[in-house]
Design a protein around this motif. Structure first.
Motif, mmCIF file in Angstrom:
data_model
loop_
_atom_site.group_PDB
_atom_site.id
_atom_site.type_symbol
_atom_site.label_atom_id
_atom_site.label_comp_id
_atom_site.label_asym_id
_atom_site.label_seq_id
_atom_site.Cartn_x
_atom_site.Cartn_y
_atom_site.Cartn_z
ATOM 1 N N PHE A 223 0.794 -1.439 -0.076
ATOM 2 C CA PHE A 223 -0.015 0.151 0.010
ATOM 3 C C PHE A 223 0.876 1.243 0.135
ATOM 4 O O PHE A 223 1.513 1.400 1.056
ATOM 5 N N CYS A 224 0.904 1.984 -1.203
ATOM 6 C CA CYS A 224 1.589 3.089 -1.195
ATOM 7 C C CYS A 224 3.176 3.171 -1.173
ATOM 8 O O CYS A 224 3.618 3.886 -0.748
ATOM 9 N N ILE A 225 3.481 1.894 -1.723
ATOM 10 C CA ILE A 225 4.993 1.506 -1.759
ATOM 11 C C ILE A 225 5.484 1.068 -3.173
ATOM 12 O O ILE A 225 6.582 0.979 -3.328
ATOM 13 N N GLY A 226 4.448 1.124 -4.058
ATOM 14 C CA GLY A 226 5.065 0.507 -5.272
ATOM 15 C C GLY A 226 5.461 -0.806 -5.563
ATOM 16 O O GLY A 226 4.762 -1.477 -4.426
ATOM 17 N N THR A 227 6.385 -1.100 -6.055
ATOM 18 C CA THR A 227 6.665 -2.763 -6.347
ATOM 19 C C THR A 227 7.828 -3.169 -5.681
ATOM 20 O O THR A 227 8.321 -4.336 -5.784
ATOM 21 N N ASP A 228 8.885 -2.122 -5.106
ATOM 22 C CA ASP A 228 10.005 -2.493 -4.678
ATOM 23 C C ASP A 228 10.005 -2.838 -3.245
ATOM 24 O O ASP A 228 10.066 -2.138 -2.389
ATOM 25 N N HIS A 229 9.744 -4.191 -3.126
ATOM 26 C CA HIS A 229 9.609 -4.734 -1.681
ATOM 27 C C HIS A 229 9.998 -6.144 -1.564
ATOM 28 O O HIS A 229 9.981 -6.856 -2.506
ATOM 29 N N SER A 230 10.656 -6.573 -0.404
ATOM 30 C CA SER A 230 11.178 -7.779 -0.354
ATOM 31 C C SER A 230 10.229 -8.916 -0.376
ATOM 32 O O SER A 230 10.451 -10.061 -0.809
ATOM 33 N N LEU A 231 8.907 -8.507 -0.327
ATOM 34 C CA LEU A 231 7.907 -9.790 -0.397
ATOM 35 C C LEU A 231 7.443 -9.603 -1.774
ATOM 36 O O LEU A 231 6.540 -10.599 -2.222
ATOM 37 N N ASN A 232 7.883 -8.919 -2.766
ATOM 38 C CA ASN A 232 7.703 -9.127 -4.237
ATOM 39 C C ASN A 232 8.806 -9.900 -4.963
ATOM 40 O O ASN A 232 9.572 -9.405 -5.302
ATOM 41 N N GLN A 233 8.322 -11.266 -4.910
ATOM 42 C CA GLN A 233 9.076 -12.300 -5.349
ATOM 43 C C GLN A 233 8.622 -12.975 -6.799
ATOM 44 O O GLN A 233 7.963 -13.938 -6.322
ATOM 45 N N PRO A 234 8.771 -12.480 -7.937
ATOM 46 C CA PRO A 234 8.110 -12.990 -8.872
ATOM 47 C C PRO A 234 8.155 -14.333 -9.196
ATOM 48 O O PRO A 234 9.479 -14.861 -9.080
ATOM 49 N N GLY A 235 7.378 -15.297 -9.243
ATOM 50 C CA GLY A 235 7.448 -16.702 -9.677
ATOM 51 C C GLY A 235 7.518 -17.310 -8.137
ATOM 52 O O GLY A 235 7.075 -18.584 -8.154
ATOM 53 N N ARG A 236 7.267 -16.558 -7.032
ATOM 54 C CA ARG A 236 7.393 -17.359 -5.965
ATOM 55 C C ARG A 236 6.040 -16.636 -5.010
ATOM 56 O O ARG A 236 5.465 -17.519 -4.458
ATOM 57 N N THR A 237 5.767 -15.406 -4.785
ATOM 58 C CA THR A 237 4.831 -14.756 -4.464
ATOM 59 C C THR A 237 4.059 -13.976 -5.311
ATOM 60 O O THR A 237 4.382 -13.704 -6.277
ATOM 61 N N VAL A 238 2.871 -13.823 -4.682
ATOM 62 C CA VAL A 238 1.779 -12.822 -5.655
ATOM 63 C C VAL A 238 1.666 -11.346 -4.857
ATOM 64 O O VAL A 238 1.384 -11.437 -3.713
#
Length: 268
Positions: A223-238
């Motif tokens: 929320f209000c932080i874009g896509t640069d986050h440690s939980l944004n792991q393509p192919g692993r997390t949604v």
């Protein structure tokens, strides 16, 4: 005189013959003969291949400590949604939410999420806020009013212990999986507005552990932080980025929409 010359010539010829090597004499030297051929080079060692995320190959659910029997659920195929709500100090900011705080926008979105979640699905809630990190609503049915009340009671404050929060949520889903004999669906839903804090709360190790040990799906709405986050792991997390309250609500609706028999229109 002629006889003397003949004798001298004979002696000279005998000397020459004596100096010649015989056919049986070894004329080789003591030095070994060097081959002009070089040995073939050894094939190079292939470089190590990068290792991808470990596949889910562990027993699911893992046996309980002590090996005691677990009472089975009435619905072994139930879907399970365990929500991690970030109510850290930064959620008290007025940003991306019009004239409301991010905390107020999240409370509204989660209350709607509770109302539209199918009644036969289990819901649970863990929060980290000014009161610390703890489970506020256990996974279960017919707990939507309690869920909404617990969400509304949160007070922004403190840091963002994502590692501990995800591990708590995973353990609760694991316990439910034992009661469902491993059947059903398991979703860990995280709403957060920032990176993990303090530093030892990086969620990356626990995400790898969850993916290795279980079929749990990790959904994160940043929320209000874009896509640069440690939980944004393509192919692993949604991961879904939300820049306003409406996108936050849509992100939660999409979590439910991934269930094959969910009809969002029936709840509008």
């Amino acid at each position: 005189m002629k006889a003397k010359r003949t004798a001298v010539i004979a002696l000279l010829l005998l000397g020459l013959v004596a100096g010649l090597p015989s056919c049986d004499q070894d004329t080789s030297t003591s030095q070994p003969v060097q081959s002009s051929r070089q040995p073939a080079p050894s094939p190079p060692t292939p470089p190590a291949q990068p290792q991808g995320p470990p596949p889910f190959d562990a027993p699911w659910p893992p046996p309980a400590k002590g090996g005691g029997e677990v009472a089975l659920s009435d619905n072994l195929l139930a879907r399970n949604y365990y929500v991690i709500m970030d109510s850290s100090g930064s959620m008290n900011e007025v940003r991306c939410s019009g004239n409301r705080t991010k905390s107020e926008a999240a409370k509204t979105a989660l209350a709607q999420f509770a109302r539209i979640t199918p009644k036969d699905a289990n819901m649970g809630l863990a929060v980290f806020d000014a009161y610390g990190i703890a489970e506020r609503v256990p996974l279960g049915l017919e707990n939507r009013d309690k869920f909404i009340a617990a969400v509304n009671a949160t007070a922004p404050g403190n840091g963002t212990p994502l590692h501990d929060a995800l591990l708590l949520g995973y353990r609760r889903l694991e316990e439910t999986a034992r009661r469902q004999a491993g059947y059903g669906e398991y979703h860990l839903v995280v709403i957060t507005d920032g990176q993990a804090y303090p530093q030892n709360q990086d969620p990356t190790p626990v995400v790898a552990y969850i993916l290795r040990q279980s079929p749990v799906v990790i959904h994160t709405i940043g929320f209000c932080i874009g896509t640069d986050h440690s939980l944004n792991q393509p192919g692993r997390t949604v991961y879904r980025a939300a820049d306003n309250p409406r996108e936050l609500q849509q992100g939660l609706e999409e979590v439910l929409a991934e269930s094959p028999d969910f009809d969002l229109a029936a709840f509008k």
